[in-house]
Design an enzyme around this catalytic site. Structure first.
Site, PDB file in Angstrom:
ATOM      1  N   ASP A  59       0.832  -1.213   0.000  1.00 33.56           N
ATOM      2  CA  ASP A  59       0.000   0.000   0.000  1.00 33.56           C
ATOM      3  C   ASP A  59       0.867   1.264   0.000  1.00 33.56           C
ATOM      4  O   ASP A  59       2.071   1.207   0.284  1.00 33.56           O
ATOM      5  CB  ASP A  59      -0.920  -0.036   1.232  1.00 33.56           C
ATOM      6  CG  ASP A  59      -2.280   0.568   0.953  1.00 33.56           C
ATOM      7  OD1 ASP A  59      -2.384   1.435   0.062  1.00 33.56           O
ATOM      8  OD2 ASP A  59      -3.250   0.175   1.632  1.00 33.56           O
ATOM      9  N   ASP A 117     -10.693   1.831  -3.695  1.00 41.32           N
ATOM     10  CA  ASP A 117     -11.240   1.487  -2.384  1.00 41.32           C
ATOM     11  C   ASP A 117     -12.760   1.424  -2.433  1.00 41.32           C
ATOM     12  O   ASP A 117     -13.397   1.080  -1.439  1.00 41.32           O
ATOM     13  CB  ASP A 117     -10.801   2.508  -1.327  1.00 41.32           C
ATOM     14  CG  ASP A 117      -9.464   2.127  -0.700  1.00 41.32           C
ATOM     15  OD1 ASP A 117      -8.952   1.030  -0.983  1.00 41.32           O
ATOM     16  OD2 ASP A 117      -8.933   2.940   0.086  1.00 41.32           O
TER      17      ASP A 117
HETATM   18  C1  GLA Z   1      -5.827   1.749   2.108  1.00 35.90           C
HETATM   19  C2  GLA Z   1      -6.209   0.618   1.175  1.00 35.90           C
HETATM   20  C3  GLA Z   1      -7.305  -0.211   1.794  1.00 35.90           C
HETATM   21  C4  GLA Z   1      -6.817  -0.752   3.110  1.00 35.90           C
HETATM   22  C5  GLA Z   1      -6.372   0.370   4.011  1.00 35.90           C
HETATM   23  C6  GLA Z   1      -5.699  -0.129   5.260  1.00 35.90           C
HETATM   24  O1  GLA Z   1      -6.866   2.655   2.246  1.00 35.90           O
HETATM   25  O2  GLA Z   1      -6.591   1.126  -0.056  1.00 35.90           O
HETATM   26  O3  GLA Z   1      -7.685  -1.253   0.941  1.00 35.90           O
HETATM   27  O4  GLA Z   1      -5.763  -1.659   2.891  1.00 35.90           O
HETATM   28  O5  GLA Z   1      -5.438   1.228   3.363  1.00 35.90           O
HETATM   29  O6  GLA Z   1      -5.316   0.887   6.089  1.00 35.90           O
END
Ligand code: GLA
Length: 693
Positions: free
Chosen positions: A440, A497
């Site tokens: 990430d 997301d």
């Molecule tokens: C980001 C990612 C999510 C999740 C969160 C965890 O927002 O896009 O899918 O993994 O971080 O903190």
């Protein structure tokens, strides 16, 4: 004297010419020219006239237009000596290597500069890959270096580039060409949601399925600048490079990222299919190419930071029962990470949540027949972390910078930072059977810095070399880091997301201009979407996820009997079809109904296809409009069947043939008239399977 050079891939021809040893320019880029075309005559024909109010000669739109040669548009190179003195180079062609690829070496002896342009064509994917490199005998400061500068067609009203936001990635912008410059200047230091580095220039009249189109993609994860300029004389140039002034240090060598180009005579889809195939077959390296893409379960929206053994154990069992094959433990397993204010950088398993390490959970996941994946956000650091307290100087940018998600970014250009991350991540990978990392990146950089991206690439390359069987997903608050540069080191993208199927339907449709299904993660979200507040039926959620690399991200404890049954059925459908769908082309359909977002996934040999027709809104007219298919053999007969007849709504009262039975129709009919589907509610998907007889 004019020297000419030519590259062909069976669909497109690129002709370059250098006059009197000046920098080469593209004199033709488009559909294949006959092999006997006289390139000298073509160069002569390329000359445009001169009239009053102009210079006495038109400066070339060369592969790197030079300000010192009276070029009045955007120059392709801007640099200064290390003492700040601006340099205005004038290059001469020095040598050329010809063959399947082209390499032009050009020199400016006075300034001690060498400029190299490389072009390669791929006859299978029909992608031209090109790159510009600059060498200097003394360190210089680089402000702007364009990848080989390409012309854009003058018979194009618009250009389509890509913007977006968190939960709203891949928004297509159609901008009319006009005199002057359209710039996309990405100052975020990463690919970002805001500026995907892609461009389509459809020749007037082109649609998804027909007409001519030119496609561009700049394969770099550090932020780019795109310049699309129409000059006073009408010519158009397109430039791509690292974001301006993102090379912070003076140096003797610079290079652009690869620029990927393609010309299509089958509409935007021709470009899209080339990008999809090239990414899947040439850019991504698959640890286990013959292993089917596993159905994912990701626990983020089920538990967030609240990791409890009995809950995770239960969820894993339910996920496996639904059909999941890989369990991904998301954020919250390390340091003292109970929310997003702390612990990034402390990549040590939280003994409060996992007193015996991750082993019991991984063993349990394995016993259920799933593999195990783990979340990291390697480039980030929380101020509230042991590592920040020990090394506050490891953070990039000023001390008092604005934070993003309460966090800073590590300076990845520093070898000790990369070594530290390598040690922590490799220890976890060595001690635990993990086959997948969700990597990430949840904030923009304080300032753009190309060295940061090179540092991230180096860490990824080192980890991949030592753990070649571990797959990596590129996530950045969803789709904030998607490009061919990061995809050369990863195998999947977390496209958004947004697990809202309605939003996802649109996002993945537009992303398919560049991304194949095999790398595009898509998960069945909760009944009540956490990021949009929308409530969507399980049929729609399941089919939208089944359009790409399928997974689940809801809390499976919320599923009722019907939802469980539908989800298991669609997941089984996906497993039954994933082998051929992995290498299918995604063809965006020209939908006569703006409420319907539809695509045809077709195996490259054309023997079978599946059409997903998603009804994103209520239609203006009462009956569904016929949906024209594409890329079929007009003379061949196809058997088509409605895969999800069971989803017919009671309000559908007519006798639409597909409701009752399969049909055999010609490719010509299916492309010229189209498929007539039954009436449906909005937020539903029709799935039509087709086989060539
Ligand atoms: C980001 C990612 C999510 C999740 C969160 C965890 O927002 O896009 O899918 O993994 O971080 O903190």
């Amino acid at each position: 004297m004019t020297k000419t050079y030519r590259l062909d891939d069976g669909r497109q021809t690129l002709v370059l010419a250098s006059e009197n040893d000046r920098l080469p320019q593209v004199v033709y880029w488009g559909g294949s020219l006959p092999s006997g075309e006289n390139l000298g005559a073509l160069c002569a024909a390329h000359q445009i006239d001169v009239t009053g109010g102009m210079l006495d000669e038109n400066p070339a739109v060369s592969l790197c237009p030079e300000a010192a040669r009276s070029f009045q548009g955007q120059a392709g190179l801007m640099l200064s000596a290390s003492d700040g003195r601006p340099l205005l180079p004038e290059f001469r062609l020095h040598s050329v290597e010809e063959g399947d690829a082209l390499r032009f070496v050009c020199q400016d002896a006075g300034n001690g500069l060498t400029l190299t342009f490389e072009f390669a064509v791929d006859a299978q994917t029909r992608i031209i890959t090109c790159q510009t490199k600059l060498d200097a005998t003394q360190p210089v400061r680089l402000h702007w270096l364009a990848a080989p500068v390409m012309p854009a067609p003058q018979l194009a009203m618009d250009m389509i580039d890509v913007s977006g936001r968190w939960c709203g990635e891949f928004q297509l912008n159609r901008t009319p060409w006009s005199a002057g410059i359209r710039t996309r200047d990405n100052r975020t230091g990463s690919t970002g949601h805001e500026h995907f580095p892609g461009l389509m220039v459809p020749v007037t009249g082109a649609t998804n399925t027909q007409g001519e189109c030119y496609g561009f993609h700049y394969g770099w994860s550090g932020g780019h600048t795109m310049i699309a300029e129409e000059l006073q004389d009408g010519r158009r140039q397109v430039q791509w490079g690292h974001a301006k002034d993102s090379e912070i240090a003076a140096a003797t060598r610079f290079e652009t990222a690869p620029l990927y180009l393609t010309y299509s005579d089958t509409g935007l889809n021709g470009c899209a299919v080339s990008f999809q195939r090239h990414l899947r077959e040439r850019i991504v390296t698959w640890p286990k190419p013959d292993t089917p893409r596993p159905v994912h379960y990701n626990c983020w929206e089920a538990v967030y930071f609240d990791h409890k053994w009995p809950v995770l154990k239960d969820i894993a069992e339910r996920a496996a029962h639904l059909g999941a094959e890989r369990f991904v433990l998301d954020d919250g397993w390390f340091g003292l990470r109970d929310d997003d204010t702390s612990s990034l950088g402390d990549w040590i398993i939280d003994a409060r949540k996992y007193p015996d390490g991750l082993t019991p959970l991984i063993d349990h996941v394995h016993s259920l027949g799933m593999t195990f994946g783990l979340w990291f956000e390697p480039e980030m650091i929380s101020e509230n972390s042991d590592v920040y307290r020990a090394h506050p100087d490891w953070a990039l940018g000023p001390q008092d910078q604005i934070l993003g998600r309460q966090q800073k970014v590590l300076n990845m250009a520093r070898p000790q930072v990369r070594d530290f991350l390598y040690d922590r991540i490799s220890a976890i990978l060595r001690d635990n059977p993990i086959d997948y990392i969700k990597w990430d990146h949840n904030r923009v950089l304080p300032t753009p810095d190309a060295a940061q991206t090179r540092g991230t690439y180096a860490l990824l390359d080192r980890l991949r070399a030592d753990f070649p069987l571990v797959e990596i997903e590129s996530c950045a608050s969803g789709g904030g880091r998607i490009d061919f540069g990061i995809m050369a080191r990863t195998q999947r993208v977390w496209l958004s997301d947004s697990n809202d199927a309605l939003e996802r339907l649109r996002i993945q449709h537009d992303a398919a201009l560049f991304l194949p299904s095999a790398v595009t993660g898509s998960h069945v979200g909760p009944r009540h979407c956490h990021t949009s507040g929308r409530t969507l039926d399980i049929t729609f959620r399941a089919w939208v996820a089944a359009q790409r690399h399928m997974g689940f991200e809801m809390d499976p404890r919320e599923l009722d009997t019907r939802e469980t049954e539908v989800l298991m059925r669609v997941t089984q459908w996906w497993k039954d079809n994933r082998a051929w769908m992995r290498t299918a082309d995604i063809l965006r359909l020209d939908s006569a109904d703006p409420a319907v977002i539809a695509e045809q996934q077709q195996d490259p040999a054309g023997a079978r296809f599946v059409v997903f027709a998603g009804k994103a809104a209520t239609s203006a007219q009462i009956s569904p409009r016929p949906l024209r298919l594409t890329a079929l053999d007009p003379a061949a007969m196809y058997e088509i069947t409605l895969a999800n007849r069971d989803e017919l709504a009671g309000l559908s009262r007519g006798t639409t043939a597909l409701k009752e039975r399969d049909l055999v129709l010609s490719g010509k009919y299916l492309m010229n008239h189209g498929v007539t589907l039954p009436w449906s509610f909005p937020e539903r998907m029709w799935v039509v399977e087709g086989t060539r007889l």
